[in-house]
Enzyme design. Structure first.
Site, short mmCIF file in Angstrom:
data_model
loop_
_atom_site.label_atom_id
_atom_site.label_comp_id
_atom_site.label_asym_id
_atom_site.label_seq_id
_atom_site.Cartn_x
_atom_site.Cartn_y
_atom_site.Cartn_z
N LYS A 1 -6.69 -16.55 -12.00
CA LYS A 1 -7.94 -16.74 -11.25
C LYS A 1 -8.99 -15.71 -11.62
O LYS A 1 -8.68 -14.67 -12.19
CB LYS A 1 -7.65 -16.69 -9.75
CG LYS A 1 -7.29 -15.31 -9.24
CD LYS A 1 -7.44 -15.22 -7.73
CE LYS A 1 -7.43 -13.78 -7.29
NZ LYS A 1 -8.39 -13.39 -6.31
N LYS B 1 0.84 -1.21 0.00
CA LYS B 1 0.00 0.00 0.00
C LYS B 1 0.87 1.25 0.00
O LYS B 1 0.50 2.27 -0.60
CB LYS B 1 -0.95 0.00 1.22
CG LYS B 1 -2.15 -0.90 1.07
CD LYS B 1 -3.15 -0.32 0.08
CE LYS B 1 -4.43 -1.10 -0.09
NZ LYS B 1 -4.31 -2.45 -0.62
N LYS C 1 -12.10 -9.62 -9.01
CA LYS C 1 -12.62 -8.28 -9.32
C LYS C 1 -11.56 -7.47 -10.03
O LYS C 1 -11.81 -6.90 -11.08
CB LYS C 1 -12.98 -7.55 -8.01
CG LYS C 1 -14.41 -7.66 -7.64
CD LYS C 1 -14.72 -6.84 -6.39
CE LYS C 1 -13.91 -7.22 -5.19
NZ LYS C 1 -14.50 -8.22 -4.31
P1 ADP Z 1 -11.28 -10.41 -5.31
O1 ADP Z 1 -10.01 -11.16 -5.54
O2 ADP Z 1 -12.25 -10.62 -6.42
O3 ADP Z 1 -11.07 -8.95 -4.97
P2 ADP Z 1 -11.57 -10.77 -2.47
O4 ADP Z 1 -10.12 -10.51 -2.34
O5 ADP Z 1 -12.54 -9.76 -1.94
O6 ADP Z 1 -11.93 -11.06 -4.01
O7 ADP Z 1 -11.84 -12.20 -1.84
C1 ADP Z 1 -12.91 -12.54 -0.99
C2 ADP Z 1 -12.84 -14.03 -0.74
O8 ADP Z 1 -13.05 -14.79 -1.96
C3 ADP Z 1 -11.47 -14.49 -0.21
O9 ADP Z 1 -11.67 -15.50 0.79
C4 ADP Z 1 -10.78 -15.12 -1.42
O10 ADP Z 1 -9.85 -16.12 -1.04
C5 ADP Z 1 -11.97 -15.69 -2.21
N1 ADP Z 1 -11.71 -15.70 -3.67
C6 ADP Z 1 -11.63 -14.62 -4.50
N2 ADP Z 1 -11.40 -14.99 -5.79
C7 ADP Z 1 -11.34 -16.35 -5.80
C8 ADP Z 1 -11.12 -17.36 -6.83
N3 ADP Z 1 -10.98 -17.02 -8.11
N4 ADP Z 1 -11.10 -18.66 -6.46
C9 ADP Z 1 -11.28 -19.01 -5.16
N5 ADP Z 1 -11.48 -18.13 -4.15
C10 ADP Z 1 -11.51 -16.81 -4.44
#
Ligand code: ADP
Ligand code: TRP
Length: 328
Positions: free
Chosen positions: A194, A111, A197
Site C-alpha cells: 500500500k 511499541k 508514509k
Molecule cells: P500512513 O499509513 O501513511 O501512516 P495513517 O496511518 O496516518 O497513514 O492513516 C490515516 C488514515 O488513512 C487511516 O484511516 C488509514 O486507514 C488511511 N490510509 C492510509 N494509507 C492508505 C492506503 N494506502 N489506502 C487506503 N487507506 C489508507
C-alpha cells in the site's frame, strides 16, 4: 441524527492513500451525519514527548483537511488538546481500566518493542484516551482502518463497563465504519503493498507537478506482456488501480486495451497517470497553500470547532460527574 467521529494523529502530510482511503469518505459523510473530526495531538505525546513542531504539524493537517473539502460549517473540526473535558473522562475511564487488558493490546506490545526506552503510561492507556475521544460525543460510527479494530473493541468495552459499574444505560457502544463493504487500499508505486508514509512511497497532496512526475516515472514496471489478455503482475495492476482512481474511464480503457493487445508503452501510461494525478492534486495543493497562509482563518476554524466540541463534551461531563456522584 447519528454521530460520526474521526481522529488523526498529526504525523505528516496527507497522501493519496489517506485521501481515497479515508478523507473522501469523511467529506461525503459530513452532509448526512452529525460529524466530528479532530486532530489527536495528545496521542502524539505517547511517542514524541517534546514534539518540536507539534503546533506546525497541527496547522498543516488542519489546512489539508479543509483543502480536501471538510466544511467547518457542517462538521465540527477541532484540536484534541483544546477540549480538556476529554482528559477528565480519560481519568474516569482509567480508574476502571485494568493493567492486564491494556498490556495485551497489540499496538502497545509493538511499541514496547520499538521504543523500549520510553514505555510510558500514556502508551499503555492509549486505548482509554481514544475511548474518551469517541464516547465523549456519544459517537455511533467511527471510520477507521483495520489496524484500529482492537482500539475500537476497547472503546466498546470501556463504554459498556461504565454503564455496568454505575448501573446506567448512558454510553452507546461505537462501531467501526467503512463507506464501502471493502476498505479501499491505494497501492504504492514501488511494485507491491500500500501507499504509506512509513513505506516511503507516497504521493502527497502538497507535492508539486515536477515531484509527482518524478515519482510516477520511477514506478516499477516490467518488460510488458507477451501473450494477449494476460493477467497483470502486481506492480502493473497497481498502476492500473491508480489509473482507475484518478483518470477517466476512457483513459483506463485505452491503456487496458493496449495491455491486452501487448502494445502497452509504460512510458505513455506513466506520463498520463502523472498528468491525471497532478490534475487531481493541483487544485487541492493551491487550496492548502491558500488556507495555510491565512492564519486568521485557521484560528477562526479551530476556535469555532473547539467551542462546538467543548459544548458537546461539557454536557457529557456534567452528566458523567452526576452519574459517578461528583458535584456537577
Ligand atoms: P500512513 O499509513 O501513511 O501512516 P495513517 O496511518 O496516518 O497513514 O492513516 C490515516 C488514515 O488513512 C487511516 O484511516 C488509514 O486507514 C488511511 N490510509 C492510509 N494509507 C492508505 C492506503 N494506502 N489506502 C487506503 N487507506 C489508507
Ligand atoms: N488511533 C488513531 C490512529 O492512530 C487516531 C485516533 C485517536 C482516533 N483517537 C481517535 C481515531 C478516535 C478515531 C477515533 O489512527
Amino acid at each position: 441524527m447519528e454521530t460520526v467521529l474521526s481522529g488523526i494523529r498529526p504525523t505528516g502530510n496527507l497522501h493519496l492513500g489517506n485521501y481515497f482511503g479515508a478523507v473522501q469518505a469523511f467529506v461525503k459523510l459530513q452532509h448526512a451525519y452529525n460529524c466530528f473530526f479532530f486532530i489527536a495531538d495528545w496521542h502524539s505525546l505517547t511517542t514524541h514527548p517534546k514534539p518540536d513542531n507539534i503546533r506546525n504539524s497541527v496547522k498543516i493537517i488542519l489546512a489539508e483537511y479543509l483543502a480536501c473539502g471538510i466544511d467547518p460549517e457542517k462538521a465540527t473540526i477541532y484540536v484534541q488538546s483544546d477540549v480538556r473535558e476529554v482528559a477528565e473522562l480519560y481519568l474516569y475511564l482509567n480508574m476502571n481500566a485494568y493493567l492486564g487488558e491494556l498490556e495485551r493490546v497489540t499496538s502497545f506490545k509493538d511499541k514496547v518493542r520499538s521504543q523500549p526506552d520510553n514505555i510510558n503510561a500514556g502508551l499503555l492507556t492509549y486505548p482509554s484516551l481514544m475511548a474518551a475521544d469517541i464516547i465523549i460525543h456519544k459517537a455511533h460510527k467511527v471510520p477507521v482502518g483495520k489496524d484500529q479494530e482492537q482500539n475500537m473493541e476497547m472503546a466498546r468495552r470501556f463504554a459498556r463497563r461504565f454503564n455496568m459499574i454505575y448501573g446506567v444505560e448512558y454510553f452507546t457502544e461505537p462501531q467501526s465504519f467503512h463507506l464501502t463493504d471493502k476498505a479501499m487500499k491505494v497501492p504504492g508505486l514501488d511494485g507491491s503493498g500500500k501507499m504509506g508514509k512509513s513505506e516511503g512511497n507516497a504521493i502527497y497532496l502538497i507535492d508539486d507537478e515536477k515531484t509527482i512526475k518524478k515519482k510516477v516515472m520511477k514506478a516499477v514496471t516490467d518488460s510488458g506482456p507477451t501473450e494477449p489478455n494476460s493477467e497483470k503482475p502486481e506492480a502493473i495492476a497497481n498502476l492500473f488501480t491508480l489509473l482507475e482512481i484518478v483518470s477517466s474511464k476512457d483513459t483506463y480503457d485505452y491503456f487496458n486495451e493496449k495491455y491486452n493487445q501487448c502494445e502497452i508503452r509504460y512510458g505513455d501510461l506513466k506520463k498520463q497517470l502523472a498528468e491525471d494525478i497532478n490534475a487531481f492534486c493541483s487544485p487541492i495543493r493551491k487550496r492548502i497553500i491558500e488556507i495555510a497562509s491565512d492564519e486568521d482563518y485557521m484560528k477562526k476554524v479551530a476556535g469555532l470547532g473547539a467551542a462546538k466540541a467543548r459544548e458537546s463534551a461539557a454536557k457529557t461531563l456534567r452528566e458523567v460527574r452526576e452519574i459517578i456522584g461528583f458535584r456537577s
